[in-house]
Design an enzyme around this catalytic site. Structure first.
Site, mmCIF file in Angstrom:
data_model
loop_
_atom_site.group_PDB
_atom_site.id
_atom_site.type_symbol
_atom_site.label_atom_id
_atom_site.label_comp_id
_atom_site.label_asym_id
_atom_site.label_seq_id
_atom_site.Cartn_x
_atom_site.Cartn_y
_atom_site.Cartn_z
ATOM 1 N N SER A 109 18.954 7.462 -8.208
ATOM 2 C CA SER A 109 17.713 7.075 -8.862
ATOM 3 C C SER A 109 17.981 6.767 -10.349
ATOM 4 O O SER A 109 18.867 5.979 -10.638
ATOM 5 C CB SER A 109 16.684 8.194 -8.678
ATOM 6 O OG SER A 109 15.397 7.741 -8.945
ATOM 7 N N ASP B 264 13.813 4.152 1.929
ATOM 8 C CA ASP B 264 13.515 4.197 0.492
ATOM 9 C C ASP B 264 12.817 2.901 0.091
ATOM 10 O O ASP B 264 13.421 1.838 0.050
ATOM 11 C CB ASP B 264 14.831 4.371 -0.284
ATOM 12 C CG ASP B 264 14.623 4.505 -1.788
ATOM 13 O OD1 ASP B 264 13.488 4.284 -2.270
ATOM 14 O OD2 ASP B 264 15.602 4.834 -2.485
ATOM 15 N N HIS C 264 12.977 7.879 -0.618
ATOM 16 C CA HIS C 264 13.829 7.878 -1.798
ATOM 17 C C HIS C 264 14.474 9.252 -2.018
ATOM 18 O O HIS C 264 15.596 9.356 -2.484
ATOM 19 C CB HIS C 264 12.996 7.471 -3.012
ATOM 20 C CG HIS C 264 13.774 7.444 -4.286
ATOM 21 N ND1 HIS C 264 14.882 6.655 -4.459
ATOM 22 C CD2 HIS C 264 13.613 8.122 -5.449
ATOM 23 C CE1 HIS C 264 15.370 6.845 -5.678
ATOM 24 N NE2 HIS C 264 14.622 7.723 -6.296
#
Lengths: 376, 199
Positions: free
Chosen positions: A148, A314, A347
């Site tokens: 991320s 995701d 995610h």
């Protein structure tokens, strides 16, 4: 609060010119390490944390008393093996776990910086953290790893310091924050600034914290970290400790109760202004623009070996955005591997127990480490 | 399949750059890395196979040759290898052209549908041939564009690429294919191996 003072900190004396134009110096960078640096100093891995992470990657976080945010991946014999590697992780600047951030006192006003704190970028974050290499006397890291926002830092780090990492593992990230990403971050910021306790960022005592706004920001963001299928399977329309609907606005559904809980525990460990600053840094991240529209140029000078992973479910940093990085690297003949991991966990997959992901990460690191040793 | 790998290894020069398209579990990649010290990359459509390659320390990207070769610039590799998968593509013509754009040379191997066992199967049984190298039923085979050694040679004339070397694998032995013996090689060859380049 005593434990907070025991956090390891490197005071960075060297002035750092920020992207916003301001220069900071003599600022603290809080960090933690795991494992041992070997004699050759070739086994160091710099881990970058995501939006709400901190330097306490694994084991028990001494502040929150909970497991570190990447306990599934980092530890003895785990994907990032603390028996083999020396792991360093720093709290990003702008953060709230000891590094220089908006909750620090401004020496001029004797009040917290709040929104007087300079706006920082992903570039500023990695430029601050590279000082850790000098501090530990490490010429070249074995790897830089992060998911991320941590993945964005990996990309920026290799771009800024093309010869400082043998391998790089950006996970579930992007080279350029999308309109959707910015939109969700803006939603969170608006929730915080709409809380009357926020007081233009000048809150300073326990009684006036903008907890409600921060909790809503967290709740909204939390939804984006999960997949529709994952949510449906975990919660469905299950009711929360009741047999029927109550015809009111209490948390009738388990998912409501779950989100409320996520919001409430988050405010105990996170600073609302830091949330504003770090989400802003993510929104400003556009490595493609930094290189005049050609992402390949970001990596032209590097021999770093990349391994990129994305997750099927995701939708925040979807596979295509990760693949765009792969494509940019292949366009210049860089060494890059890529796999999309099958997972329903959205995610958040990179933080959870997803065996295919954890195995791939371990295999890539361990094989690359052996390969590197055979070469030298 | 050792004979096939040996041949591929024989034509690839040491220290060259190689892309293995449809690299499967990375067996050929490992073989080439060990024997020819090549700088080798792979592209593979199956997630499971990519994971196996990663576990072997190979650099592989998950992808589809029909869609994902376009990310590589012209002449990115000295050799591009396509082992026994041409027949599985929707558009083999595009794939061949892409191989020859991305690689200076390409090595393509094809299971020979002209082999006598295949011919006899169809002739006597009257059903689609199933052999050890073509084990699927007609309804679940990934091999939607089977061709013979002769077909591939014709293909080179039609879409205009040059066959630098052509060999047939018969009983673990490799032999040259020439104009005069192509009838027999097409009848007995189990596998056709071609080194090709742009005209």
């Amino acid at each position: 609060m005593n434990t907070r003072e025991n956090i390891k900190k490197l005071i960075i004396e060297k002035p750092l010119r920020l992207d916003c134009g301001k220069t900071i110096s003599k600022f603290p960078l809080a960090y933690e390490t795991y494992g041992k640096l070997n004699e050759n100093k070739d086994n160091a891995i710099l881990v970058f944390h995501a939006l709400t992470g901190d330097q306490f990657v694994t084991g028990v976080n001494p502040i929150t008393k909970k497991d570190g945010w990447w306990s599934y991946a980092v530890g003895p014999k785990k994907s990032i093996d603390t028996d083999k590697y020396f792991i360093i992780c720093a709290n990003v600047i702008g953060g709230c776990m000891g590094s220089f951030g908006p909750s620090h006192e401004n020496p001029e006003t004797k009040k917290i910086y709040g929104t007087d704190f300079p706006v920082i970028t992903i570039n500023d974050m990695v430029n601050a953290q590279v000082n850790l290499l000098d501090f530990f006397n490490i010429k070249k890291l074995f790897s830089v790893v992060g998911g991320s926002m941590g993945g964005m830092q990996v990309l920026q780090f290799v771009s800024n310091f093309p010869d400082k990492a043998k391998t790089a593992v950006p996970i579930a990230c992007t080279s350029s924050h999308s309109a959707q990403n910015i939109a969700f971050n803006e939603l969170g910021r608006q929730a915080i600034t709409a809380d009357h306790n926020w007081m233009d960022g000048k809150y300073n005592s326990k009684s006036t914290l903008p907890d409600k706004g921060l909790a809503v920001a967290r709740m909204a963001a939390h939804i984006t970290y999960l997949s529709k299928k994952g949510l449906q399977e975990k919660f469905g329309r299950n009711l929360q400790e009741r047999d029927d609907l109550k015809f009111g606005f209490d948390a009738d559904f388990q998912i409501e109760s779950y989100l409320r809980y996520q919001g409430s525990v988050f405010v105990d460990r996170f600073d609302a202004n830091s949330y504003l600053y770090i989400t802003r840094a993510m929104d400003y991240f556009d490595l493609v623009k930094q290189f005049d529209g050609n992402l390949s140029n970001a990596f032209k000078k590097t021999k770093t070996k990349f391994f990129i992973m994305s997750f099927t479910s995701d939708w925040l940093y979807p596979t295509q955005e990760n693949k765009d990085i792969v494509i940019a690297l292949n366009a210049i003949g860089a060494n890059v591997g890529f796999v999309e991991i099958e997972s329903d966990k959205g995610h958040d997959s990179f933080l959870l127990e997803v065996p295919d992901f954890l195995n791939a990460l371990k295999n890539f690191l361990d094989k690359s480490y052996i390969e590197g040793n055979n070469e030298s | 399949m050792k004979a096939e790998y040996n041949f591929i290894a024989n034509i690839i020069e040491k220290n060259s750059t190689v892309l293995d398209v449809g690299c499967d579990d990375g067996t050929l990649m490992e073989f080439l890395r060990k024997n020819k010290n090549v700088n080798i990359r792979g592209i593979e459509i199956s997630k499971e196979k990519v994971q196996i390659c990663i576990a072997k320390g190979l650099t592989v990207i998950e992808g589809n040759a029909e869609l994902d070769l376009k990310q590589f610039p012209k002449n990115s590799f000295d050799y591009v290898v396509l082992g026994q998968t041409l027949q599985a593509f929707i558009n083999p013509e595009i794939v061949i052209k892409e191989l020859l754009r991305v690689g200076k040379k390409a090595i393509v191997t094809i299971p020979n549908f002209g082999n006598w066992k295949v011919r006899l199967d169809l002739l006597f049984k009257g059903t689609m041939p199933i052999t050890s190298s073509l084990p699927h039923e007609w309804y679940n085979t990934p091999n939607i564009h089977m061709c013979t050694i002769k077909d591939f040679v014709r293909f080179s004339e039609i879409i205009n690429f040059k066959i630098v070397k052509s060999l047939a694998l018969i009983n673990k032995n490799i032999s040259n294919i020439s104009k005069s013996n192509i009838f027999l090689k097409n009848l007995f060859g189990e596998l056709g191996i071609f080194l090709i380049e742009n005209k």
